[in-house]
Design a protein around this motif. Structure first.
Motif, mmCIF file in Angstrom:
data_model
loop_
_atom_site.group_PDB
_atom_site.id
_atom_site.type_symbol
_atom_site.label_atom_id
_atom_site.label_comp_id
_atom_site.label_asym_id
_atom_site.label_seq_id
_atom_site.Cartn_x
_atom_site.Cartn_y
_atom_site.Cartn_z
ATOM 1 N N GLU A 154 -78.084 72.618 -23.822
ATOM 2 C CA GLU A 154 -77.288 73.806 -23.490
ATOM 3 C C GLU A 154 -77.879 75.072 -24.078
ATOM 4 O O GLU A 154 -77.864 76.136 -23.459
ATOM 5 C CB GLU A 154 -75.850 73.631 -23.974
ATOM 6 N N PRO B 150 -73.098 78.633 -4.394
ATOM 7 C CA PRO B 150 -72.547 79.662 -5.284
ATOM 8 C C PRO B 150 -71.626 80.590 -4.497
ATOM 9 O O PRO B 150 -71.826 80.837 -3.307
ATOM 10 C CB PRO B 150 -73.804 80.399 -5.785
ATOM 11 N N GLU C 64 -77.636 77.591 -14.198
ATOM 12 C CA GLU C 64 -77.571 77.007 -15.541
ATOM 13 C C GLU C 64 -77.129 75.542 -15.477
ATOM 14 O O GLU C 64 -77.619 74.705 -16.243
ATOM 15 C CB GLU C 64 -76.647 77.837 -16.420
ATOM 16 N N ARG C 65 -76.236 75.211 -14.553
ATOM 17 C CA ARG C 65 -75.872 73.804 -14.350
ATOM 18 C C ARG C 65 -77.080 72.993 -13.889
ATOM 19 O O ARG C 65 -77.290 71.864 -14.335
ATOM 20 C CB ARG C 65 -74.750 73.686 -13.315
ATOM 21 N N HIS D 32 -79.846 79.069 -20.632
ATOM 22 C CA HIS D 32 -79.352 80.400 -20.316
ATOM 23 C C HIS D 32 -80.526 81.333 -20.086
ATOM 24 O O HIS D 32 -81.649 81.071 -20.497
ATOM 25 C CB HIS D 32 -78.462 80.938 -21.451
ATOM 26 N N ALA E 1 -73.008 86.501 -11.009
ATOM 27 C CA ALA E 1 -72.572 85.551 -12.039
ATOM 28 C C ALA E 1 -72.460 84.116 -11.522
ATOM 29 O O ALA E 1 -72.816 83.159 -12.219
ATOM 30 C CB ALA E 1 -71.232 86.002 -12.625
ATOM 31 N N GLU E 2 -71.970 83.928 -10.303
ATOM 32 C CA GLU E 2 -71.778 82.569 -9.791
ATOM 33 C C GLU E 2 -73.130 81.874 -9.560
ATOM 34 O O GLU E 2 -73.268 80.682 -9.805
ATOM 35 C CB GLU E 2 -70.972 82.611 -8.486
ATOM 36 N N THR E 3 -74.109 82.632 -9.071
ATOM 37 C CA THR E 3 -75.445 82.055 -8.873
ATOM 38 C C THR E 3 -76.068 81.708 -10.223
ATOM 39 O O THR E 3 -76.674 80.642 -10.390
ATOM 40 C CB THR E 3 -76.343 83.043 -8.106
ATOM 41 N N GLN E 4 -75.895 82.598 -11.218
ATOM 42 C CA GLN E 4 -76.421 82.327 -12.551
ATOM 43 C C GLN E 4 -75.772 81.078 -13.143
ATOM 44 O O GLN E 4 -76.453 80.223 -13.727
ATOM 45 C CB GLN E 4 -76.158 83.530 -13.474
ATOM 46 N N GLU E 5 -74.463 80.948 -12.984
ATOM 47 C CA GLU E 5 -73.766 79.789 -13.546
ATOM 48 C C GLU E 5 -74.245 78.494 -12.898
ATOM 49 O O GLU E 5 -74.471 77.483 -13.582
ATOM 50 C CB GLU E 5 -72.259 79.944 -13.342
ATOM 51 N N LEU E 6 -74.437 78.507 -11.574
ATOM 52 C CA LEU E 6 -74.901 77.299 -10.900
ATOM 53 C C LEU E 6 -76.346 76.979 -11.277
ATOM 54 O O LEU E 6 -76.713 75.808 -11.420
ATOM 55 C CB LEU E 6 -74.768 77.463 -9.382
#
Length: 399
Positions: A83, A56, A72-73, A87, A65-70
Protein backbone atom coordinates in the motif's frame (compact mmCIF):
# COMPACT_ATOMS: atom_id res chain seq x y z
CA UNK A 1 9.31 -15.73 -35.24
CA UNK A 2 8.53 -12.02 -35.24
CA UNK A 3 9.98 -9.96 -32.41
CA UNK A 4 6.77 -8.03 -31.76
CA UNK A 5 3.14 -8.84 -32.17
CA UNK A 6 0.58 -6.75 -34.07
CA UNK A 7 1.02 -3.07 -33.29
CA UNK A 8 -1.24 -1.53 -30.63
CA UNK A 9 -1.99 2.16 -30.13
CA UNK A 10 0.58 4.06 -28.08
CA UNK A 11 0.09 5.94 -24.83
CA UNK A 12 2.68 8.32 -23.45
CA UNK A 13 3.72 7.91 -19.81
CA UNK A 14 4.75 11.58 -19.86
CA UNK A 15 1.25 12.64 -20.94
CA UNK A 16 -0.43 10.42 -18.36
CA UNK A 17 1.83 11.62 -15.54
CA UNK A 18 0.87 15.19 -16.45
CA UNK A 19 -2.86 14.34 -16.49
CA UNK A 20 -2.65 12.53 -13.14
CA UNK A 21 -0.87 15.47 -11.52
CA UNK A 22 -3.39 18.02 -12.90
CA UNK A 23 -6.54 16.23 -11.74
CA UNK A 24 -9.31 18.53 -12.90
CA UNK A 25 -11.16 18.46 -16.18
CA UNK A 26 -10.46 22.18 -16.65
CA UNK A 27 -6.70 21.78 -16.29
CA UNK A 28 -6.61 18.85 -18.65
CA UNK A 29 -8.79 20.63 -21.19
CA UNK A 30 -6.38 23.57 -21.10
CA UNK A 31 -3.63 21.22 -22.22
CA UNK A 32 0.01 20.84 -21.30
CA UNK A 33 1.56 22.36 -24.37
CA UNK A 34 2.63 18.94 -25.61
CA UNK A 35 -0.54 17.64 -27.22
CA UNK A 36 -3.84 16.39 -25.86
CA UNK A 37 -3.94 13.83 -23.06
CA UNK A 38 -7.53 12.77 -23.79
CA UNK A 39 -6.86 9.78 -26.04
CA UNK A 40 -4.16 8.41 -23.76
CA UNK A 41 -6.30 8.74 -20.64
CA UNK A 42 -9.27 7.12 -22.37
CA UNK A 43 -7.15 4.09 -23.30
CA UNK A 44 -5.93 3.75 -19.72
CA UNK A 45 -9.49 3.94 -18.40
CA UNK A 46 -10.59 1.27 -20.90
CA UNK A 47 -7.67 -0.91 -19.83
CA UNK A 48 -8.50 -0.52 -16.15
CA UNK A 49 -12.08 -1.58 -16.86
CA UNK A 50 -10.83 -4.57 -18.83
CA UNK A 51 -8.38 -5.72 -16.13
CA UNK A 52 -10.25 -4.73 -12.96
CA UNK A 53 -13.79 -5.50 -14.17
CA UNK A 54 -15.14 -2.06 -13.30
CA UNK A 55 -15.01 1.29 -15.08
CA UNK A 56 -13.84 4.46 -13.30
CA UNK A 57 -16.66 6.90 -12.66
CA UNK A 58 -14.72 9.89 -14.02
CA UNK A 59 -15.69 11.30 -17.42
CA UNK A 60 -14.15 9.29 -20.24
CA UNK A 61 -10.70 10.74 -21.13
CA UNK A 62 -10.35 12.75 -17.89
CA UNK A 63 -7.92 11.49 -15.21
CA UNK A 64 -9.59 12.51 -11.94
CA UNK A 65 -9.97 10.95 -8.49
CA UNK A 66 -11.93 7.85 -9.52
CA UNK A 67 -9.39 6.92 -12.21
CA UNK A 68 -6.55 7.46 -9.73
CA UNK A 69 -8.27 5.28 -7.12
CA UNK A 70 -8.84 2.45 -9.60
CA UNK A 71 -5.23 2.69 -10.79
CA UNK A 72 -4.06 2.37 -7.17
CA UNK A 73 -6.21 -0.76 -6.81
CA UNK A 74 -4.56 -2.14 -9.94
CA UNK A 75 -1.13 -1.47 -8.42
CA UNK A 76 -1.92 -3.32 -5.23
CA UNK A 77 -4.12 -6.16 -6.51
CA UNK A 78 -2.57 -6.94 -9.89
CA UNK A 79 1.03 -5.84 -9.43
CA UNK A 80 1.35 -6.80 -5.78
CA UNK A 81 2.72 -3.44 -4.69
CA UNK A 82 2.37 -2.79 -0.94
CA UNK A 83 0.00 0.00 0.00
CA UNK A 84 2.85 2.40 0.77
CA UNK A 85 4.02 2.12 -2.86
CA UNK A 86 0.53 2.29 -4.32
CA UNK A 87 0.13 6.03 -4.62
CA UNK A 88 1.21 8.75 -6.98
CA UNK A 89 1.22 9.22 -10.72
CA UNK A 90 1.46 6.15 -12.95
CA UNK A 91 5.01 5.05 -13.73
CA UNK A 92 6.15 3.87 -17.14
CA UNK A 93 6.63 0.31 -15.93
CA UNK A 94 3.18 0.19 -14.30
CA UNK A 95 1.60 1.43 -17.52
CA UNK A 96 3.53 -1.18 -19.49
CA UNK A 97 2.03 -3.86 -17.25
CA UNK A 98 -1.48 -2.43 -17.60
CA UNK A 99 -1.11 -2.33 -21.37
CA UNK A 100 0.19 -5.89 -21.43
CA UNK A 101 -2.54 -7.31 -19.18
CA UNK A 102 -5.33 -5.53 -21.04
CA UNK A 103 -3.75 -6.00 -24.51
CA UNK A 104 -5.10 -2.55 -25.41
CA UNK A 105 -2.00 -0.34 -25.78
CA UNK A 106 1.77 -0.04 -25.77
CA UNK A 107 3.75 2.57 -23.84
CA UNK A 108 6.46 5.05 -24.74
CA UNK A 109 8.25 7.19 -22.21
CA UNK A 110 8.08 10.43 -24.18
CA UNK A 111 5.22 12.31 -25.74
CA UNK A 112 3.80 11.76 -29.19
CA UNK A 113 6.45 10.64 -31.72
CA UNK A 114 7.98 13.68 -33.35
CA UNK A 115 8.93 13.91 -37.01
CA UNK A 116 12.20 15.54 -35.99
CA UNK A 117 13.37 12.58 -33.90
CA UNK A 118 16.76 11.32 -35.10
CA UNK A 119 17.10 8.12 -37.10
CA UNK A 120 18.97 5.05 -35.87
CA UNK A 121 20.23 2.59 -38.47
CA UNK A 122 19.52 -1.05 -37.63
CA UNK A 123 22.55 -2.15 -39.64
CA UNK A 124 24.82 0.27 -37.78
CA UNK A 125 23.62 -0.99 -34.40
CA UNK A 126 23.92 -4.63 -35.46
CA UNK A 127 27.41 -3.96 -36.77
CA UNK A 128 28.42 -2.47 -33.42
CA UNK A 129 26.84 -5.35 -31.48
CA UNK A 130 28.93 -7.93 -33.37
CA UNK A 131 32.29 -6.14 -33.38
CA UNK A 132 34.86 -5.43 -30.71
CA UNK A 133 35.10 -2.25 -28.68
CA UNK A 134 38.41 -1.47 -30.38
CA UNK A 135 36.87 -1.68 -33.85
CA UNK A 136 33.92 0.44 -32.72
CA UNK A 137 36.24 3.12 -31.33
CA UNK A 138 38.19 3.22 -34.60
CA UNK A 139 35.12 4.29 -36.57
CA UNK A 140 34.96 8.00 -37.50
CA UNK A 141 32.68 10.23 -35.49
CA UNK A 142 29.74 12.24 -36.71
CA UNK A 143 25.97 11.98 -36.55
CA UNK A 144 25.86 8.98 -38.92
CA UNK A 145 28.51 6.92 -37.15
CA UNK A 146 27.76 3.67 -35.31
CA UNK A 147 28.79 5.41 -32.08
CA UNK A 148 26.04 8.03 -32.48
CA UNK A 149 23.41 5.36 -33.09
CA UNK A 150 24.58 3.21 -30.19
CA UNK A 151 24.55 6.21 -27.86
CA UNK A 152 20.87 6.78 -28.70
CA UNK A 153 20.11 3.11 -28.05
CA UNK A 154 21.88 3.33 -24.69
CA UNK A 155 19.87 6.45 -23.81
CA UNK A 156 16.69 4.60 -24.79
CA UNK A 157 17.58 1.64 -22.59
CA UNK A 158 18.37 3.94 -19.69
CA UNK A 159 15.01 5.70 -20.01
CA UNK A 160 12.85 2.61 -20.49
CA UNK A 161 14.66 0.26 -18.09
CA UNK A 162 15.52 2.90 -15.46
CA UNK A 163 19.04 1.47 -15.32
CA UNK A 164 22.38 3.04 -16.18
CA UNK A 165 24.35 1.48 -19.03
CA UNK A 166 27.87 0.90 -17.74
CA UNK A 167 29.53 0.48 -21.14
CA UNK A 168 31.42 3.42 -22.61
CA UNK A 169 28.98 5.79 -24.28
CA UNK A 170 28.51 4.84 -27.92
CA UNK A 171 30.23 1.46 -27.56
CA UNK A 172 27.98 -1.62 -27.73
CA UNK A 173 29.54 -4.16 -25.38
CA UNK A 174 28.49 -6.63 -22.68
CA UNK A 175 26.50 -4.25 -20.45
CA UNK A 176 24.52 -2.80 -23.36
CA UNK A 177 23.83 -6.26 -24.74
CA UNK A 178 22.71 -7.52 -21.32
CA UNK A 179 20.33 -4.63 -20.75
CA UNK A 180 18.94 -4.94 -24.29
CA UNK A 181 18.26 -8.64 -23.67
CA UNK A 182 16.55 -7.75 -20.39
CA UNK A 183 14.39 -5.19 -22.25
CA UNK A 184 13.27 -7.93 -24.66
CA UNK A 185 12.50 -10.35 -21.84
CA UNK A 186 10.80 -8.09 -19.30
CA UNK A 187 9.20 -5.39 -21.47
CA UNK A 188 8.50 -7.17 -24.76
CA UNK A 189 8.00 -10.56 -23.04
CA UNK A 190 10.12 -12.45 -25.55
CA UNK A 191 11.82 -15.70 -24.65
CA UNK A 192 14.40 -18.18 -25.89
CA UNK A 193 16.35 -17.18 -28.97
CA UNK A 194 14.09 -14.16 -29.59
CA UNK A 195 15.30 -12.53 -26.37
CA UNK A 196 19.04 -12.70 -27.01
CA UNK A 197 21.53 -11.73 -29.68
CA UNK A 198 21.94 -8.72 -31.90
CA UNK A 199 19.04 -6.24 -31.96
CA UNK A 200 16.26 -6.89 -34.46
CA UNK A 201 14.32 -4.25 -36.35
CA UNK A 202 11.06 -4.62 -34.43
CA UNK A 203 12.58 -4.70 -30.94
CA UNK A 204 14.75 -1.66 -31.79
CA UNK A 205 11.69 0.16 -33.13
CA UNK A 206 9.82 -0.68 -29.91
CA UNK A 207 12.69 0.72 -27.84
CA UNK A 208 12.80 3.95 -29.82
CA UNK A 209 9.04 4.45 -29.53
CA UNK A 210 8.82 3.58 -25.84
CA UNK A 211 11.69 5.93 -25.04
CA UNK A 212 10.39 8.62 -27.37
CA UNK A 213 13.96 9.22 -28.53
CA UNK A 214 14.51 7.88 -32.04
CA UNK A 215 13.11 6.26 -35.16
CA UNK A 216 14.59 3.21 -36.87
CA UNK A 217 15.49 2.55 -40.47
CA UNK A 218 16.51 -0.90 -41.61
CA UNK A 219 19.07 0.28 -44.14
CA UNK A 220 21.42 3.21 -44.48
CA UNK A 221 21.11 6.95 -44.96
CA UNK A 222 20.00 8.24 -48.35
CA UNK A 223 22.97 8.91 -50.57
CA UNK A 224 24.78 5.60 -50.41
CA UNK A 225 27.16 5.26 -47.50
CA UNK A 226 27.34 6.28 -43.89
CA UNK A 227 29.84 8.74 -42.48
CA UNK A 228 30.83 6.17 -39.87
CA UNK A 229 31.14 2.48 -40.67
CA UNK A 230 31.04 3.31 -44.36
CA UNK A 231 28.86 0.30 -45.20
CA UNK A 232 27.78 0.60 -48.81
CA UNK A 233 24.23 -0.07 -49.87
CA UNK A 234 25.37 -1.40 -53.20
CA UNK A 235 27.79 -4.25 -53.93
CA UNK A 236 31.18 -4.88 -52.41
CA UNK A 237 31.73 -4.01 -48.76
CA UNK A 238 34.76 -4.11 -46.49
CA UNK A 239 35.16 -7.37 -44.54
CA UNK A 240 34.99 -5.57 -41.19
CA UNK A 241 31.49 -4.39 -42.13
CA UNK A 242 30.12 -7.95 -42.20
CA UNK A 243 27.80 -8.72 -39.28
CA UNK A 244 27.20 -12.00 -37.49
CA UNK A 245 23.70 -11.84 -36.00
CA UNK A 246 21.39 -14.82 -35.96
CA UNK A 247 19.07 -15.45 -38.89
CA UNK A 248 15.44 -15.93 -37.86
CA UNK A 249 13.97 -15.61 -41.36
CA UNK A 250 11.43 -18.17 -42.46
CA UNK A 251 11.36 -19.63 -45.95
CA UNK A 252 12.49 -22.58 -47.99
CA UNK A 253 15.82 -23.15 -49.65
CA UNK A 254 14.12 -22.81 -53.02
CA UNK A 255 12.69 -19.42 -51.98
CA UNK A 256 16.13 -18.22 -50.92
CA UNK A 257 17.79 -19.43 -54.14
CA UNK A 258 15.13 -17.67 -56.23
CA UNK A 259 15.60 -14.39 -54.34
CA UNK A 260 19.38 -14.70 -54.49
CA UNK A 261 19.25 -15.29 -58.26
CA UNK A 262 17.49 -11.96 -58.72
CA UNK A 263 19.89 -9.88 -56.62
CA UNK A 264 23.00 -11.70 -57.88
CA UNK A 265 22.09 -10.92 -61.47
CA UNK A 266 21.90 -14.53 -62.68
CA UNK A 267 19.15 -16.25 -64.62
CA UNK A 268 16.93 -18.36 -62.36
CA UNK A 269 17.06 -22.00 -63.43
CA UNK A 270 16.89 -25.60 -62.23
CA UNK A 271 20.68 -25.74 -62.63
CA UNK A 272 21.18 -23.22 -59.83
CA UNK A 273 18.53 -24.90 -57.67
CA UNK A 274 19.99 -28.43 -58.07
CA UNK A 275 23.53 -27.21 -57.57
CA UNK A 276 22.81 -25.24 -54.42
CA UNK A 277 20.67 -28.03 -52.97
CA UNK A 278 23.75 -30.24 -53.22
CA UNK A 279 26.21 -27.67 -51.90
CA UNK A 280 23.98 -26.54 -49.03
CA UNK A 281 23.48 -30.14 -47.86
CA UNK A 282 27.25 -30.64 -47.86
CA UNK A 283 28.28 -27.29 -46.42
CA UNK A 284 25.75 -26.62 -43.65
CA UNK A 285 23.06 -29.33 -43.70
CA UNK A 286 20.66 -26.48 -44.48
CA UNK A 287 21.40 -24.44 -41.33
CA UNK A 288 21.74 -20.72 -42.22
CA UNK A 289 23.42 -20.09 -38.83
CA UNK A 290 26.21 -22.67 -39.17
CA UNK A 291 29.67 -21.50 -38.04
CA UNK A 292 32.65 -23.82 -38.53
CA UNK A 293 34.95 -23.48 -35.50
CA UNK A 294 37.43 -26.22 -36.32
CA UNK A 295 38.68 -26.23 -39.94
CA UNK A 296 41.69 -24.40 -41.37
CA UNK A 297 39.68 -21.22 -41.97
CA UNK A 298 38.93 -20.82 -38.26
CA UNK A 299 41.54 -18.21 -37.46
CA UNK A 300 41.82 -14.43 -37.15
CA UNK A 301 44.23 -13.02 -39.77
CA UNK A 302 46.46 -10.03 -39.01
CA UNK A 303 44.53 -6.79 -39.19
CA UNK A 304 41.28 -8.32 -37.95
CA UNK A 305 39.79 -9.03 -34.53
CA UNK A 306 37.61 -11.79 -33.15
CA UNK A 307 33.90 -11.02 -33.45
CA UNK A 308 30.84 -11.47 -31.27
CA UNK A 309 28.97 -14.28 -32.98
CA UNK A 310 25.30 -15.27 -32.73
CA UNK A 311 25.39 -18.34 -34.96
CA UNK A 312 25.57 -22.07 -34.20
CA UNK A 313 29.11 -23.23 -33.50
CA UNK A 314 30.25 -26.55 -34.98
CA UNK A 315 33.32 -28.43 -33.73
CA UNK A 316 34.54 -31.75 -35.06
CA UNK A 317 32.69 -34.64 -33.38
CA UNK A 318 31.14 -32.34 -30.74
CA UNK A 319 27.56 -31.11 -30.19
CA UNK A 320 26.42 -27.89 -31.86
CA UNK A 321 26.65 -24.88 -29.51
CA UNK A 322 24.44 -21.78 -29.65
CA UNK A 323 27.07 -19.03 -29.53
CA UNK A 324 24.94 -16.16 -28.16
CA UNK A 325 27.59 -13.50 -28.68
CA UNK A 326 30.67 -15.58 -27.86
CA UNK A 327 33.90 -14.41 -29.47
CA UNK A 328 34.86 -16.45 -32.53
CA UNK A 329 37.68 -16.22 -35.04
CA UNK A 330 36.99 -13.69 -37.74
CA UNK A 331 37.67 -15.97 -40.70
CA UNK A 332 35.41 -18.89 -39.72
CA UNK A 333 33.32 -20.25 -42.59
CA UNK A 334 29.72 -19.26 -41.94
CA UNK A 335 26.22 -19.37 -43.27
CA UNK A 336 24.19 -21.67 -45.43
CA UNK A 337 26.98 -22.14 -48.00
CA UNK A 338 29.89 -21.49 -45.61
CA UNK A 339 31.44 -18.29 -46.92
CA UNK A 340 34.31 -16.69 -45.09
CA UNK A 341 33.69 -12.98 -44.36
CA UNK A 342 36.33 -11.81 -46.85
CA UNK A 343 34.64 -13.66 -49.74
CA UNK A 344 31.16 -12.65 -48.59
CA UNK A 345 32.26 -9.00 -48.50
CA UNK A 346 34.04 -9.07 -51.84
CA UNK A 347 31.11 -10.74 -53.63
CA UNK A 348 28.33 -9.08 -51.60
CA UNK A 349 25.26 -8.62 -53.82
CA UNK A 350 23.77 -5.12 -54.15
CA UNK A 351 20.84 -4.50 -51.83
CA UNK A 352 21.29 -7.61 -49.69
CA UNK A 353 21.93 -7.81 -45.96
CA UNK A 354 25.48 -7.44 -44.64
CA UNK A 355 24.68 -10.28 -42.22
CA UNK A 356 26.64 -13.37 -43.29
CA UNK A 357 23.94 -15.60 -41.74
CA UNK A 358 21.24 -14.16 -44.00
CA UNK A 359 20.62 -17.05 -46.44
CA UNK A 360 19.69 -14.87 -49.42
CA UNK A 361 22.77 -12.67 -48.98
CA UNK A 362 25.04 -15.69 -48.44
CA UNK A 363 23.72 -17.61 -51.47
CA UNK A 364 23.89 -14.50 -53.66
CA UNK A 365 27.52 -13.90 -52.67
CA UNK A 366 28.33 -17.53 -53.44
CA UNK A 367 26.67 -17.24 -56.86
CA UNK A 368 28.75 -14.18 -57.67
CA UNK A 369 31.85 -15.98 -56.39
CA UNK A 370 31.48 -19.09 -58.57
CA UNK A 371 30.64 -16.92 -61.55
CA UNK A 372 33.82 -14.91 -61.05
CA UNK A 373 36.27 -17.63 -60.00
CA UNK A 374 35.08 -20.56 -62.10
CA UNK A 375 33.38 -18.78 -65.00
CA UNK A 376 30.01 -20.42 -64.40
CA UNK A 377 27.37 -19.47 -66.98
CA UNK A 378 24.67 -16.94 -66.08
CA UNK A 379 22.01 -19.68 -66.14
CA UNK A 380 24.13 -22.07 -64.06
CA UNK A 381 24.04 -24.71 -66.80
CA UNK A 382 27.69 -25.65 -66.23
CA UNK A 383 27.73 -25.18 -62.44
CA UNK A 384 27.95 -28.89 -61.62
CA UNK A 385 30.61 -29.45 -64.26
CA UNK A 386 32.85 -26.57 -63.17
CA UNK A 387 32.44 -26.73 -59.36
CA UNK A 388 32.56 -30.24 -57.89
CA UNK A 389 30.94 -29.29 -54.58
CA UNK A 390 27.75 -28.45 -56.51
CA UNK A 391 27.70 -31.74 -58.44
CA UNK A 392 25.52 -34.49 -56.87
CA UNK A 393 27.26 -37.12 -58.99
CA UNK A 394 30.74 -36.46 -57.59
CA UNK A 395 32.00 -36.62 -53.99
CA UNK A 396 32.17 -33.46 -51.85
CA UNK A 397 35.04 -31.09 -52.54
CA UNK A 398 35.67 -27.67 -51.10
CA UNK A 399 35.06 -24.71 -53.36
Amino acid sequence: MAEAEEALPWVSSKQLAWAASHPTAEEQAAGNGDGSTADDVALVQDALEHVMGVAPADPHSVFEAETQELFERFRMEKLGHPEADGHGVPSTQELVELGRQSELFSVRAGSSPAAEQPWVSLNQVVWASTHSAQEEREQPGGNASPKADVALVQDGLRRVMHTDVTDERGIFETATQGLYDEFRRTVLHLSGGDAVGAPGEQSLTELGQRAGLFRVRAGFPAGGTTDGAGVEVMGQIHPTQVTFHRCTSEGTLEDWIAQASTVAGVRASDFWVKGFRTAVARESSGNPNACNLWDSNARTPPGFSKVKDFGDGYRLHEPIVRLNGALTHFQCSRGIVQCIPQTFAQRHAPGTSVNIYDPVACIAAAMRYVRSRYGVAVDGSDLAKKVQQFDPNRPPHGY
